[in-house]
Design a protein around this motif. Structure first.
Motif, PDB file in Angstrom:
ATOM      1  N   ALA A   1      24.490   2.482  46.725  1.00  0.00           N
ATOM      2  CA  ALA A   1      25.225   2.476  48.257  1.00  0.00           C
ATOM      3  C   ALA A   1      24.977   4.056  48.629  1.00  0.00           C
ATOM      4  O   ALA A   1      24.830   4.885  47.864  1.00  0.00           O
ATOM      5  CB  ALA A   1      26.631   2.324  47.883  1.00  0.00           C
ATOM      6  N   ASN A   2      25.117   4.318  49.836  1.00  0.00           N
ATOM      7  CA  ASN A   2      25.211   5.614  50.480  1.00  0.00           C
ATOM      8  C   ASN A   2      26.563   5.867  50.783  1.00  0.00           C
ATOM      9  O   ASN A   2      26.709   6.951  51.415  1.00  0.00           O
ATOM     10  CB  ASN A   2      24.463   5.500  51.671  1.00  0.00           C
ATOM     11  N   SER A   3      27.620   5.326  50.126  1.00  0.00           N
ATOM     12  CA  SER A   3      28.906   5.974  50.293  1.00  0.00           C
ATOM     13  C   SER A   3      29.472   5.891  48.756  1.00  0.00           C
ATOM     14  O   SER A   3      29.532   4.936  47.975  1.00  0.00           O
ATOM     15  CB  SER A   3      29.660   4.753  50.978  1.00  0.00           C
ATOM     16  N   THR A   4      30.091   7.176  48.440  1.00  0.00           N
ATOM     17  CA  THR A   4      30.841   7.232  47.171  1.00  0.00           C
ATOM     18  C   THR A   4      32.023   6.442  47.149  1.00  0.00           C
ATOM     19  O   THR A   4      32.418   5.949  46.007  1.00  0.00           O
ATOM     20  CB  THR A   4      31.086   8.742  47.017  1.00  0.00           C
ATOM     21  N   GLU A   5      32.678   6.252  48.214  1.00  0.00           N
ATOM     22  CA  GLU A   5      33.898   5.509  48.260  1.00  0.00           C
ATOM     23  C   GLU A   5      33.761   4.047  47.729  1.00  0.00           C
ATOM     24  O   GLU A   5      34.188   3.180  46.964  1.00  0.00           O
ATOM     25  CB  GLU A   5      34.602   5.527  49.525  1.00  0.00           C
ATOM     26  N   ALA A   6      32.596   3.655  48.345  1.00  0.00           N
ATOM     27  CA  ALA A   6      31.908   2.239  48.046  1.00  0.00           C
ATOM     28  C   ALA A   6      31.619   2.058  46.651  1.00  0.00           C
ATOM     29  O   ALA A   6      32.063   1.209  45.813  1.00  0.00           O
ATOM     30  CB  ALA A   6      30.791   1.816  48.779  1.00  0.00           C
ATOM     31  N   LEU A   7      30.979   3.088  46.159  1.00  0.00           N
ATOM     32  CA  LEU A   7      30.781   3.110  44.391  1.00  0.00           C
ATOM     33  C   LEU A   7      32.115   2.938  43.769  1.00  0.00           C
ATOM     34  O   LEU A   7      31.979   2.335  42.670  1.00  0.00           O
ATOM     35  CB  LEU A   7      29.745   4.120  44.127  1.00  0.00           C
ATOM     36  N   ARG A   8      32.762   3.964  44.052  1.00  0.00           N
ATOM     37  CA  ARG A   8      34.156   4.175  43.474  1.00  0.00           C
ATOM     38  C   ARG A   8      34.883   2.592  43.261  1.00  0.00           C
ATOM     39  O   ARG A   8      35.162   2.143  42.172  1.00  0.00           O
ATOM     40  CB  ARG A   8      34.936   5.372  44.002  1.00  0.00           C
ATOM     41  N   ARG A   9      34.760   2.083  44.581  1.00  0.00           N
ATOM     42  CA  ARG A   9      35.512   0.818  44.488  1.00  0.00           C
ATOM     43  C   ARG A   9      34.868  -0.483  43.781  1.00  0.00           C
ATOM     44  O   ARG A   9      35.711  -1.076  43.016  1.00  0.00           O
ATOM     45  CB  ARG A   9      35.632   0.543  46.099  1.00  0.00           C
ATOM     46  N   LEU A  10      33.541  -0.153  43.719  1.00  0.00           N
ATOM     47  CA  LEU A  10      32.739  -1.054  42.635  1.00  0.00           C
ATOM     48  C   LEU A  10      33.114  -0.836  41.418  1.00  0.00           C
ATOM     49  O   LEU A  10      33.383  -1.816  40.277  1.00  0.00           O
ATOM     50  CB  LEU A  10      31.235  -1.097  42.858  1.00  0.00           C
ATOM     51  N   ALA A  11      33.308   0.321  40.893  1.00  0.00           N
ATOM     52  CA  ALA A  11      33.587   0.699  39.677  1.00  0.00           C
ATOM     53  C   ALA A  11      34.871   0.338  39.348  1.00  0.00           C
ATOM     54  O   ALA A  11      35.204  -0.218  38.156  1.00  0.00           O
ATOM     55  CB  ALA A  11      33.481   2.140  39.238  1.00  0.00           C
ATOM     56  N   LEU A  12      35.962   0.583  40.060  1.00  0.00           N
ATOM     57  CA  LEU A  12      37.330   0.065  39.891  1.00  0.00           C
ATOM     58  C   LEU A  12      37.389  -1.499  39.740  1.00  0.00           C
ATOM     59  O   LEU A  12      38.162  -2.267  38.899  1.00  0.00           O
ATOM     60  CB  LEU A  12      38.223   0.397  40.922  1.00  0.00           C
ATOM     61  N   ALA A  13      36.392  -2.349  40.287  1.00  0.00           N
ATOM     62  CA  ALA A  13      36.461  -3.692  40.112  1.00  0.00           C
ATOM     63  C   ALA A  13      35.609  -4.126  39.024  1.00  0.00           C
ATOM     64  O   ALA A  13      35.283  -5.433  38.830  1.00  0.00           O
ATOM     65  CB  ALA A  13      35.808  -4.353  41.673  1.00  0.00           C
ATOM     66  N   GLY A  14      35.112  -3.143  38.182  1.00  0.00           N
ATOM     67  CA  GLY A  14      34.440  -3.708  37.001  1.00  0.00           C
ATOM     68  C   GLY A  14      33.056  -3.981  37.182  1.00  0.00           C
ATOM     69  O   GLY A  14      32.432  -4.575  36.290  1.00  0.00           O
ATOM     70  N   VAL A  15      32.372  -3.635  38.127  1.00  0.00           N
ATOM     71  CA  VAL A  15      30.932  -3.825  38.401  1.00  0.00           C
ATOM     72  C   VAL A  15      29.902  -2.903  37.667  1.00  0.00           C
ATOM     73  O   VAL A  15      28.958  -3.610  36.973  1.00  0.00           O
ATOM     74  CB  VAL A  15      30.524  -3.732  39.961  1.00  0.00           C
ATOM     75  N   GLY A  16      30.278  -1.751  37.271  1.00  0.00           N
ATOM     76  CA  GLY A  16      29.364  -0.842  36.494  1.00  0.00           C
ATOM     77  C   GLY A  16      30.020   0.428  36.401  1.00  0.00           C
ATOM     78  O   GLY A  16      31.148   0.641  36.470  1.00  0.00           O
ATOM     79  N   ILE A  17      29.285   1.403  36.037  1.00  0.00           N
ATOM     80  CA  ILE A  17      29.465   2.883  35.622  1.00  0.00           C
ATOM     81  C   ILE A  17      29.070   3.676  36.658  1.00  0.00           C
ATOM     82  O   ILE A  17      27.811   3.815  37.001  1.00  0.00           O
ATOM     83  CB  ILE A  17      28.579   3.186  34.410  1.00  0.00           C
TER      84      ILE A  17
END
Length: 309
Positions: A219-235
């Protein structure tokens, strides 16, 4: 007519896009405006404007001169404001902020700034792109990226410690990586089109190591990556200033803590140079530096925001 007034006439023509409209704004005749521009071009020895029956456009030299003229006239205006006894900073301040960092961390600071400087009108622009401050006429930017534009003044606000982390949900399902090499068997979330950020570097017992993350999800958004991590998608590997609150309350778990993760570029405020620093820019940058000395949002997790990422 002195050079300051001539610059003002030239910028009026540029802003209005027409000699007649500029003349009305300046309460002059179109022929008088045209003569002033002609004399300016003769003195400089270059053509500043391309004229046609329908429109006026800037030449490359005209664009450069317009940028310089704006800065010079603004310096004069700011100098006069600055020396007035008891004068408070006022006027519009255009600020560029990274999306996630700006929404989650800078915005909570701003009520105190607005209360302290009520005469300053804030215009906030959120983007993860590196804005050309001079071309976009932006007063100041907060950046968490390498500074490559030598034309700008940079003031360091805080270090940018990076941390690798994931949610308990992800770790329970996929296991905990114990060495950097273990990351090859995990889903690591990457930054789109930012190759350098997808090379994760470590210093540990076996010396320096680096890994290029090849992620199925970017993703080109750090906030999107943070939310995906919170949802258990990855590291994720992210600035501690963004995920530190999540780690402290247990929403994310720091990984590979026995390894030194190389810091990223520091968090900085950058602004265009000027012989006279705008009072608006000066107090805003000073305020940010003050806030970063003891940031309250590092002591608790900020609330998730509902902006589009």
């Amino acid at each position: 007519m002195d050079r300051q007034e001539t610059m003002g006439v030239f910028l009026s023509v540029v802003e209005e896009g027409d000699f007649s409209a500029a003349a009305r704004r300046l309460r002059m005749t179109p022929s008088a405006v045209s003569k002033i521009i002609g004399r300016l071009e003769s003195r400089l020895g270059v053509r500043l404007l391309q004229r046609s029956t329908r429109r006026i456009s800037l030449t490359a030299e005209g664009s450069s001169y317009a940028d310089s003229a704006r800065r010079i006239l603004n310096d004069i205006k700011e100098a006069e404001i600055a020396i007035k006894p008891g004068a408070e900073p006022r006027g519009r301040l255009r600020v560029s902020l990274p999306s996630a960092f700006g929404h989650r961390l800078i915005v909570p600071m701003l009520p105190a700034f607005i209360d302290r400087y009520p005469a300053i009108e804030l215009e906030l622009m959120f983007t993860d792109a590196i804005v050309d401050l001079l071309a976009e006429e932006t007063d100041v930017a907060v950046r968490v990226a390498a500074q490559s534009d030598s034309r700008l003044v940079m003031r360091r606000l805080a270090p940018n410690h990076r941390v690798i982390c994931a949610s308990a949900q992800y770790l329970e399902k996929h296991g905990i990586p114990m060495t950097p090499g273990d990351l090859q068997h995990h889903t690591c979330l990457g930054i789109t089109s930012r190759g350098g950020l997808n090379i994760w570097e470590f210093d540990g017992p076996d010396g320096p190591q680096s890994m290029r993350i090849r992620s199925p999800i970017e993703a080109n958004s750090t906030e999107a990556l943070r939310r995906l991590a919170l949802a258990g998608v990855g590291i994720i590997r992210m600035s501690e200033i963004l995920v530190g609150p999540d780690i402290r309350i247990g929403r994310l778990t720091a990984l590979l803590t026995g390894y030194n993760h190389h810091d990223g570029p520091p968090i900085c405020a950058v602004y265009p140079p000027g012989r006279i620093l705008s009072p608006r820019v000066r107090v805003f940058v000073d305020f940010l530096a003050e806030q970063f000395t003891n940031p309250p949002w590092l002591r608790s997790a900020p609330q998730d925001v509902g902006h589009t990422v």
